[in-house]
Design an enzyme around this catalytic site. Sequence first.
Site, PDB file in Angstrom:
ATOM      1  N   HIS A  91       0.838  -1.205   0.000  1.00 40.17           N
ATOM      2  CA  HIS A  91       0.000   0.000   0.000  1.00 40.17           C
ATOM      3  C   HIS A  91       0.864   1.242   0.000  1.00 40.17           C
ATOM      4  CE1 HIS A  91      -3.270   2.759   0.919  1.00 40.17           C
ATOM      5  NE2 HIS A  91      -4.041   1.789   0.467  1.00 40.17           N
ATOM      6  N   ASP A 110      -7.817  -5.391  -1.004  1.00 42.40           N
ATOM      7  CA  ASP A 110      -8.281  -6.240  -2.104  1.00 42.40           C
ATOM      8  C   ASP A 110      -8.043  -7.725  -1.876  1.00 42.40           C
ATOM      9  OD1 ASP A 110      -9.328  -4.278  -3.925  1.00 42.40           O
ATOM     10  OD2 ASP A 110      -7.285  -3.530  -4.020  1.00 42.40           O
TER      11      ASP A 110
HETATM   12  N1  COA Z   1       4.180  -7.492  -4.690  1.00 47.06           N
HETATM   13  C1  COA Z   1       5.524  -7.518  -4.750  1.00 47.06           C
HETATM   14  N2  COA Z   1       6.292  -6.458  -4.479  1.00 47.06           N
HETATM   15  C2  COA Z   1       5.672  -5.320  -4.109  1.00 47.06           C
HETATM   16  C3  COA Z   1       4.289  -5.220  -4.007  1.00 47.06           C
HETATM   17  C4  COA Z   1       3.535  -6.371  -4.336  1.00 47.06           C
HETATM   18  N3  COA Z   1       2.196  -6.346  -4.265  1.00 47.06           N
HETATM   19  N4  COA Z   1       3.945  -3.985  -3.625  1.00 47.06           N
HETATM   20  C5  COA Z   1       5.086  -3.302  -3.476  1.00 47.06           C
HETATM   21  N5  COA Z   1       6.128  -4.119  -3.772  1.00 47.06           N
HETATM   22  C6  COA Z   1       7.538  -3.773  -3.739  1.00 47.06           C
HETATM   23  C7  COA Z   1       7.983  -3.241  -5.094  1.00 47.06           C
HETATM   24  O1  COA Z   1       8.453  -4.250  -5.919  1.00 47.06           O
HETATM   25  C8  COA Z   1       9.029  -2.288  -4.695  1.00 47.06           C
HETATM   26  O2  COA Z   1      10.201  -3.011  -4.401  1.00 47.06           O
HETATM   27  P1  COA Z   1      11.605  -2.564  -5.019  1.00 47.06           P
HETATM   28  O3  COA Z   1      11.838  -1.201  -4.430  1.00 47.06           O
HETATM   29  O4  COA Z   1      12.509  -3.621  -4.553  1.00 47.06           O
HETATM   30  O5  COA Z   1      11.363  -2.543  -6.504  1.00 47.06           O
HETATM   31  C9  COA Z   1       8.561  -1.714  -3.369  1.00 47.06           C
HETATM   32  O6  COA Z   1       7.695  -2.692  -2.816  1.00 47.06           O
HETATM   33  C10 COA Z   1       7.807  -0.406  -3.516  1.00 47.06           C
HETATM   34  O7  COA Z   1       6.843  -0.533  -4.548  1.00 47.06           O
HETATM   35  P2  COA Z   1       6.137   0.710  -5.248  1.00 47.06           P
HETATM   36  O8  COA Z   1       5.368   0.229  -6.425  1.00 47.06           O
HETATM   37  O9  COA Z   1       7.104   1.813  -5.444  1.00 47.06           O
HETATM   38  O10 COA Z   1       5.172   1.178  -4.095  1.00 47.06           O
HETATM   39  P3  COA Z   1       3.885   2.016  -4.283  1.00 47.06           P
HETATM   40  O11 COA Z   1       3.630   2.721  -3.042  1.00 47.06           O
HETATM   41  O12 COA Z   1       3.928   2.847  -5.506  1.00 47.06           O
HETATM   42  O13 COA Z   1       2.824   0.847  -4.582  1.00 47.06           O
HETATM   43  C11 COA Z   1       0.932  -0.385  -4.830  1.00 47.06           C
HETATM   44  C12 COA Z   1       1.619   0.691  -4.015  1.00 47.06           C
HETATM   45  C13 COA Z   1      -0.419  -0.647  -4.211  1.00 47.06           C
HETATM   46  C14 COA Z   1       0.726   0.107  -6.279  1.00 47.06           C
HETATM   47  C15 COA Z   1       1.772  -1.689  -4.832  1.00 47.06           C
HETATM   48  O14 COA Z   1       1.936  -2.149  -3.513  1.00 47.06           O
HETATM   49  C16 COA Z   1       1.184  -2.768  -5.730  1.00 47.06           C
HETATM   50  O15 COA Z   1       1.456  -2.788  -6.931  1.00 47.06           O
HETATM   51  N6  COA Z   1       0.383  -3.695  -5.144  1.00 47.06           N
HETATM   52  C17 COA Z   1      -0.271  -4.711  -5.930  1.00 47.06           C
HETATM   53  C18 COA Z   1      -1.568  -4.178  -6.514  1.00 47.06           C
HETATM   54  C19 COA Z   1      -2.594  -3.950  -5.451  1.00 47.06           C
HETATM   55  O16 COA Z   1      -2.837  -4.791  -4.612  1.00 47.06           O
HETATM   56  N7  COA Z   1      -3.257  -2.790  -5.537  1.00 47.06           N
HETATM   57  C20 COA Z   1      -4.320  -2.412  -4.618  1.00 47.06           C
HETATM   58  C21 COA Z   1      -3.884  -1.290  -3.737  1.00 47.06           C
HETATM   59  S1  COA Z   1      -5.054  -0.957  -2.451  1.00 47.06           S
END
Ligand code: COA
Length: 381
Positions: free
Chosen positions: A267, A317
């Site tokens: 998140h 989710d």
């Molecule tokens: N699975 C695997 N790795 C994850 C992850 C996931 N669901 N969510 C975050 N990470 C990791 C990323 O790979 C990244 O690692 P790195 O720095 O080694 O590359 C790190 O955590 C940060 O990720 P980032 O995408 O920059 O964080 P964010 O704050 O932008 O992302 C989300 C938030 C929700 C987009 C992200 O957690 C995600 O893609 N989750 C899956 C989709 C999801 O469940 N969405 C619903 C949100 S309520």
Amino acid sequence: MSTPAAPTPAPVSKGLEGVVAGTTAISEVDGQRCELIYQGYNIDELVTKASYEEASYLLFFGKLPTRSQLAEWTRQLDGGRTVDPHVLEILKQLPIHAPSMALLRTMVSVMGCDDPQAEDDALDSIRVKAIQMVAQTVTLVAAIGRLRENKPIIPPKPGLSHAANFLYMLHGEEPAPALAKALDAYFVLLADHGFNASTFTARTVTGTKSDYYSAITAAIGSLKGPLHGAANCKAMEMLEEIGMPDQVEPYVQRTLADHKRFMGFGHRVYKGADPRAKHLKAIAKSLGTTKETKWFVISERLQEAVWQAKQLYINVDFYSASLLHYLGIPTELFTAMFACARMAGWSAHILEQWADNRLIRPLSQYTGPRDLKLVPLSDRT
Ligand code: COA
């Protein structure tokens, strides 16, 4: 004369991370304490003590309804739930196996074209449109679900709750009270969530003084993405791909090796557990004891395995997937279910933005070339 120096770049926050883009009294997402508050009430309290009807009233008006206010609000929702038959005829003309969120987005746009008051921007008029939209979204989503299975559309049944009405219109029979209560709690938990991507989209559209339907159409488009609302479908697809509890570990190893994401984990704002997830987990668990338990078992093992491997928390989710599945809702409708819940939050934010509007217009940092000389078309290769 010398060329002026390029402007000093302002600090950029990619994805607007950490940026406070406005104020709101509707909900607070406290990332440090991992709490979600609607108008002063913690969702931990609301989910056990308030219905979606009460929660949506709270988001719209800033206070919980009295008994008579709730009766009037429920009457308005009940009266507004029927979708005009000629709007449903348009739904029948659409390619019904398109993504349900694309169908919902299109139908909201159709309703905007159909409403003679669509351009009336008085707050009272927007509120009337919003109440109707909250009421009708469940009818539209159930109709989409029925048409996809080649079944006739079932109109809403006055007197049933918002959640019970949806299950009735989808399945053709009144749900057991426990199932209606489960969906009601899901709707309460997902009704609002600060300046998430779709709500911010709705506010940005409203900021230009565009109409209510345009803001909702845009919000649906935003929620449709797999990093936002569609993560619930993707989480269910992940559980189905895993298939059996003993396949959890190999799946985790494969996903890590392929550098893919675990859907329903992570998140942007919460630094610990998503406060909605524990409630959704408990509901999914209780539903799972009477149905196919394996989806809950796989989910729980996956939660544990991903924590061991990457210390990632589940988000809203993750257990939404098994919960909605246990309610007999097809996976393709999951994100539209999220939209049903969030319609109250989006609407409240649109009203709040209108009440104290300023155009939302951030800056960007230019990273392209400068000072290029234009070569005439005849000389360009
Ligand atoms: N699975 C695997 N790795 C994850 C992850 C996931 N669901 N969510 C975050 N990470 C990791 C990323 O790979 C990244 O690692 P790195 O720095 O080694 O590359 C790190 O955590 C940060 O990720 P980032 O995408 O920059 O964080 P964010 O704050 O932008 O992302 C989300 C938030 C929700 C987009 C992200 O957690 C995600 O893609 N989750 C899956 C989709 C999801 O469940 N969405 C619903 C949100 S309520």
